[in-house]
Design an enzyme around this catalytic site. Structure first.
Site, PDB file in Angstrom:
ATOM      1  N   HIS A 108      15.671   1.942  -4.921  1.00  0.00           N
ATOM      2  CA  HIS A 108      14.437   2.528  -5.459  1.00  0.00           C
ATOM      3  C   HIS A 108      14.546   4.001  -5.802  1.00  0.00           C
ATOM      4  CE1 HIS A 108      11.750  -0.901  -4.520  1.00  0.00           C
ATOM      5  NE2 HIS A 108      12.622  -1.104  -3.550  1.00  0.00           N
ATOM      6  N   LYS A 159      -0.392  10.622  -6.707  1.00  0.00           N
ATOM      7  CA  LYS A 159       0.854  10.028  -6.201  1.00  0.00           C
ATOM      8  C   LYS A 159       1.343  10.959  -5.109  1.00  0.00           C
ATOM      9  CE  LYS A 159       2.389  10.434 -10.560  1.00  0.00           C
ATOM     10  NZ  LYS A 159       3.026   9.276 -11.166  1.00  0.00           N
ATOM     11  N   ARG A 160       2.393  10.549  -4.377  1.00  0.00           N
ATOM     12  CA  ARG A 160       2.931  11.451  -3.369  1.00  0.00           C
ATOM     13  C   ARG A 160       3.279  12.791  -4.007  1.00  0.00           C
ATOM     14  NH1 ARG A 160       3.736   9.495   2.006  1.00  0.00           N
ATOM     15  NH2 ARG A 160       4.829  11.461   2.286  1.00  0.00           N
ATOM     16  N   LYS A 184       8.202  14.965  -8.931  1.00  0.00           N
ATOM     17  CA  LYS A 184       7.061  14.390  -9.653  1.00  0.00           C
ATOM     18  C   LYS A 184       6.273  15.472 -10.400  1.00  0.00           C
ATOM     19  CE  LYS A 184       6.523  10.603  -6.268  1.00  0.00           C
ATOM     20  NZ  LYS A 184       6.666   9.332  -7.004  1.00  0.00           N
ATOM     21  N   THR A 212       4.756   3.048 -10.661  1.00  0.00           N
ATOM     22  CA  THR A 212       3.955   1.839 -10.848  1.00  0.00           C
ATOM     23  C   THR A 212       2.503   2.197 -11.122  1.00  0.00           C
ATOM     24  OG1 THR A 212       3.938   1.711  -8.437  1.00  0.00           O
ATOM     25  CG2 THR A 212       5.348   0.143  -9.599  1.00  0.00           C
ATOM     26  N   LYS A 271      -0.766   0.838 -13.633  1.00  0.00           N
ATOM     27  CA  LYS A 271      -2.149   0.597 -13.193  1.00  0.00           C
ATOM     28  C   LYS A 271      -3.135   1.316 -14.100  1.00  0.00           C
ATOM     29  CE  LYS A 271      -0.265   0.156  -8.626  1.00  0.00           C
ATOM     30  NZ  LYS A 271       0.147   0.872  -7.396  1.00  0.00           N
TER      31      LYS A 271
HETATM   32  C1  8GP Z   1       9.816   4.555  -5.248  1.00  0.00           C
HETATM   33  C2  8GP Z   1      10.154   5.245  -6.542  1.00  0.00           C
HETATM   34  O1  8GP Z   1      10.100   6.643  -6.354  1.00  0.00           O
HETATM   35  C3  8GP Z   1       9.182   4.812  -7.622  1.00  0.00           C
HETATM   36  O2  8GP Z   1       9.576   5.352  -8.836  1.00  0.00           O
HETATM   37  C4  8GP Z   1       9.167   3.300  -7.715  1.00  0.00           C
HETATM   38  O3  8GP Z   1       8.187   2.883  -8.603  1.00  0.00           O
HETATM   39  C5  8GP Z   1       8.873   2.692  -6.353  1.00  0.00           C
HETATM   40  O4  8GP Z   1       9.830   3.143  -5.414  1.00  0.00           O
HETATM   41  C6  8GP Z   1       8.914   1.194  -6.369  1.00  0.00           C
HETATM   42  O5  8GP Z   1      10.118   0.738  -6.859  1.00  0.00           O
HETATM   43  N1  8GP Z   1      10.809   4.905  -4.279  1.00  0.00           N
HETATM   44  C7  8GP Z   1      10.501   5.194  -3.047  1.00  0.00           C
HETATM   45  O6  8GP Z   1       9.358   5.195  -2.631  1.00  0.00           O
HETATM   46  C8  8GP Z   1      11.645   5.442  -2.190  1.00  0.00           C
HETATM   47  O7  8GP Z   1      12.770   5.420  -2.657  1.00  0.00           O
HETATM   48  N2  8GP Z   1      11.389   5.637  -0.929  1.00  0.00           N
HETATM   49  C9  8GP Z   1      12.395   5.463   0.013  1.00  0.00           C
HETATM   50  C10 8GP Z   1      13.526   6.261   0.162  1.00  0.00           C
HETATM   51  C11 8GP Z   1      12.369   6.209   1.229  1.00  0.00           C
END
Ligand code: 8GP
Length: 833
Positions: free
Chosen positions: A374, A567-568, A573, A678, A682
């Site tokens: 991810h 978002k976070r 970001k 994501t 939405k």
């Molecule tokens: C997130 C990505 O940042 C986001 O772009 C993507 O849409 C989402 O995953 C679902 O695929 N990644 C994370 O939240 C992530 O990598 N978190 C873990 C490393 C702790």
């Protein structure tokens, strides 16, 4: 021994078997019974919280009846199951979702009204189940919804954190963290005190020879902690399938609450052991895209992986199949590297406990696992120190070394004399201390590795995992672009829009086949339809304006352009880019003549999101946003032309109000850093346009909806490395408009400028890693286009409708089917058949 009722007695049993309520009357009966007996309340003291609980319990009964049937049927049919291992499940509220999925919301609404309650008030009593940080955790929740809806025999496995993601409070502009104790009044979980697994830690490994002279290993005398299962029913939308999410809670092992200590009066230490054990599942780590290598986190990971695998293996063994059939019965998906120890644990079970040969066991392991990556951010890639692992999981470390040995031997054969390659791909990083690279184990131990959007999947193949593509060939690597469940993110969040679409398309089939939305395009030019479309947006903006008023005290004009970034909070970001842009806008308006001001499109810039508690820079960004808000919102000279809002404690249930209410939303990460995103999906699905960089799924959204319907700006991923390089070798030029913004901040316009020093110097002096300055000009110019186009409301509406019509691709159902076909090789099982 199975506890089964003998055949002659089953008739009585069946006669009294629980049944679902099917009418308003039966709902009311179940509701009142739960209020009176389960909750021990009455019509004299049933408040809204009790009404929520009563409703939830009535629906829970239904779900459990269907859950039972689903599980029996799945066991009986004995086909391959999927297990989705995720440390995060960001579920949000369950009641509204359950009502819509089983199709009984209207019944409940009427029933509650008969009994004196408004359904909305009951729904909003529920506490979000926030067992996740952001995108990764919400993706897991969308998966569960889709897998059930599509009738896949699937289980989620996670941890039952006592505390989910912290609640964010804004105090004097600063983020404060408050613990989120979410388990009070949570009717959705079923404790399974009979389903427990003892999990070992620490100890040592002994080698011995069995009766045939084979060398064996046994892992002994560590500490044990007990995992207790809590089950959460996951209903599919309009299907009989109700799947299971099993969350493990830790407690002192049965033998561990030391009765001897207790007896001897040493209560304190008896209780201390108990507390140590319970700590494992106590709290969710609040980092998004960041790993910190804490021992407790590793304990959580092993505890959860070992309990889940024990459960999965136990279920498989009941079928009496040969081990070689394990991958035909079991697919395990790793949501990021957090569950990577499951690979090692399965290998351990197969060789140490079940006595298989290494090679046979390893074939089974690879056939079973798939790994989803991810993120490409280096700070998020998990590594564990070898000494830590040696101490906590001595046998696993040996197995990791063996996996590595065999792997490196095979690489050496294919690439002789390439020592650099060996050290790059080795599971062990030769640092001080040595580190175990979890992503390498995940790749080596899985048959498929996937990224979550096209650009991201390409990037992992050409950057962080490049060597592995050479070693395994391109087939092990694939892309499955993320999606979202239209049930929650359209139907539940935006019932009016969903109803309008259903009216035009002749029913709600689009909720299970989102590509049907394309028929909406035929209505783009229909004036009435456009009016209805825009009325719905206006009402949703009003709903958000009310929430903003409640939370912040600020009144915003709902006719303004609502510009949202939720978002976070993370430098990549680039909320800082957004707030610098807001300051630029403020300065521009201030400099305008009254005549010029008349042409300004009034705007509300809305922010929301949590910063990891230890992420100083992210916290300063929040503070800057709030400081700008404090000045701008009070500036009468500006009035409604600009308002700045920070919505505290952004979570799933707030997202359900925010997403339907945007005119434009911001997805503006430095190109190449956001794996997918994501929320971009939405917002578009709810008729908002987006401004974004060529990053993550923005690129595919553009491909689907057409580039005339999206506001793209900024440098491309392929140029980022070069730009960063140039910044460091004398080629950094601060954008002149950004310079003016910085000067305003430094002059103290938004309070003590020293609070923002590090934010500014990271750009001015330390290389501007996230290219805020490089993209500033194009960002500002694109926002000017947004203003211009917003003034042409008819065109804007056409873009909004066309975009929604073309969003079919981003349904989580498409995603789930792709995983099922190309990674899991599982078939759906329709319980109704
Ligand atoms: C997130 C990505 O940042 C986001 O772009 C993507 O849409 C989402 O995953 C679902 O695929 N990644 C994370 O939240 C992530 O990598 N978190 C873990 C490393 C702790």
């Amino acid at each position: 021994v199975e506890a089964s009722i003998p055949e002659p007695l089953r008739e009585a049993w069946r006669k009294h078997s629980a049944t679902e309520f099917t009418s308003k009357d039966e709902f009311e009966r179940d509701f009142v019974r739960h209020i009176e007996t389960t909750l021990a309340r009455s019509l004299y003291n049933c408040d809204e919280l009790a009404a929520y609980s009563g409703t939830a319990l009535a629906f829970r009964d239904r779900l459990i009846i269907e859950w039972n049937r689903t599980q029996q049927r799945q066991t009986f049919t004995d086909q391959k199951r999927v297990y989705y291992l995720s440390l995060e499940f960001l579920m949000g509220r369950a009641l509204d979702n359950a009502m819509l999925n089983v199709g009984m919301k209207d019944v409940a609404r009427d029933g509650l009204a008969d009994l004196g309650f408004r359904i909305e008030d009951a729904i909003t009593q529920e506490h979000d189940a926030a067992l996740g940080n952001g995108g990764l955790g919400r993706l897991a929740a969308c998966f569960l919804d889709s897998m059930a809806t599509l009738n896949y025999p699937a289980w989620g496995y996670g941890l039952r954190y006592r505390y989910g993601i912290f609640k964010q409070e804004i105090v004097n502009g600063y983020q404060m963290e408050v613990p989120d104790y979410w388990l009070d009044n949570n009717p959705w979980e079923f404790p399974r005190h009979d389903i427990t697994v003892d999990i070992q830690f620490y100890g040592h490994v002994t080698k011995y020879q069995d009766e045939n002279g084979k060398v064996c290993h046994s892992w002994e005398s560590g500490e044990t902690v007990q995992a207790v299962a809590y089950d959460v029913p996951i209903p599919g939308y309009r299907t009989k399938t109700t799947n299971n999410l099993r969350l493990w809670s830790s407690k002192a092992s049965s033998g561990e609450f030391d009765f001897q200590k207790f007896n001897a009066g040493d209560y304190e230490s008896a209780v201390a052991d108990q507390q140590t054990a319970e700590t494992i599942s106590a709290v969710l780590y609040p980092n998004d895209n960041l790993e910190r290598g804490k021992e407790l986190r590793l304990k959580q990971q092993y505890f959860w992986c070992a309990a889940s695998l024990y459960d999965i293996v136990r279920r498989f063994k009941k079928t009496n199949r040969a081990w070689s059939e394990f991958p035909d019965q079991v697919a395990i998906q790793l949501n990021d590297t957090h569950p990577t120890l499951a690979i090692v644990e399965l290998q351990r079970i197969l060789i140490d406990v079940e006595g298989l040969e290494w090679d046979e066991a390893w074939r089974i392991v690879i056939g079973t696992f798939g790994y989803t990556n991810h993120t490409v951010l280096p700070e998020a890639l998990e590594k564990w120190s070898v000494p830590l692992m040696q101490n906590l999981l001595p046998r696993h470390l040996q197995i990791i070394y063996d996996i590595n040995l065999f792997f490196l031997q095979s690489v050496e054969k294919r690439f002789p004399n390439d020592r650099d390659m060996l050290s790059r791909v080795s599971i062990i990083e030769e640092s001080h201390p040595k580190m175990v690279r979890m992503a390498h184990i995940a790749i080596i131990g899985s048959h498929k590795v996937n990224g979550v959007a096209e650009l991201h999947s390409d990037l992992i193949k050409t950057t962080i995992f490049k060597d592995f593509v050479q070693i395994y060939g391109p087939d092990r690597f694939t892309n499955v672009t993320n999606g979202i469940t239209p049930r929650r993110w359209l139907h539940q969040a935006n019932p009016a829009l969903s109803a309008l679409i259903a009216e035009k398309l002749g029913g709600y089939e689009f909720l299970t086949d989102l590509t049907l939305l394309d028929k909406l395009e035929t209505f783009v030019d229909d004036k009435n339809f456009r009016r209805e479309w825009s009325d719905i947006k206006a009402k949703n903006k009003l709903r958000l304006a009310r929430l903003i008023k409640d939370l912040t005290g600020y009144s915003v004009n709902p006719n303004s352009l609502f510009d949202v970034q939720v978002k976070r909070i993370h430098e990549y970001k680039r909320q800082q880019l957004n707030i610098f842009g807001v300051i630029h806008r403020y300065l521009s308006i201030k400099a305008m003549t009254p005549e010029q001001r008349k042409k300004v499109v009034p705007r509300v810039s809305i922010f929301g999101g949590k910063a990891a508690p230890g992420y100083w820079m992210a916290k300063s960004i929040i503070y800057l946003i709030n400081s700008v808000a404090a000045v701008v919102n009070k500036d009468d000279d500006i009035g409604d032309l600009l308002k700045v809002i920070f919505i505290e404690d952004y979570n799933v249930s707030k997202a359900e109000i925010i997403c339907p209410a945007s005119d434009i939303s911001e997805h503006i990460s430095t190109a190449g850093t956001e794996a997918s995103g994501t929320s971009n999906m939405k917002f578009v699905l709810n008729g908002g346009l987006i401004i974004g960089t060529c990053d993550g799924a923005n690129i595919e959204i553009t491909r689907e909806i057409g580039e005339q319907n999206i506001f793209l700006f900024g440098n491309l991923a392929e140029d980022v490395e070069d730009l960063r390089h140039r910044h460091f070798y004398g080629g950094f030029q601060l954008d002149p408009q950004l310079k003016r913004v910085f000067e305003t901040i430094k002059a103290g316009t938004f309070g003590d400028p020293s609070s923002f020093n590090s934010l500014i110097s990271s750009i001015e002096e330390h290389g501007d890693y996230y290219l805020v300055s490089d993209d500033f000009n194009s960002y500002i110019a694109t926002h000017e286009m947004v203003d211009k186009e917003f003034q042409n409301q008819e065109e804007w509406l056409a873009k909004s409708i066309t975009s929604v019509a073309r969003m079919g691709f981003f349904s989580m159902d498409r995603v789930t089917n792709e995983y099922a076909d190309s990674i899991w090789n599982v078939e759906p099982l329709d319980i109704a058949d």
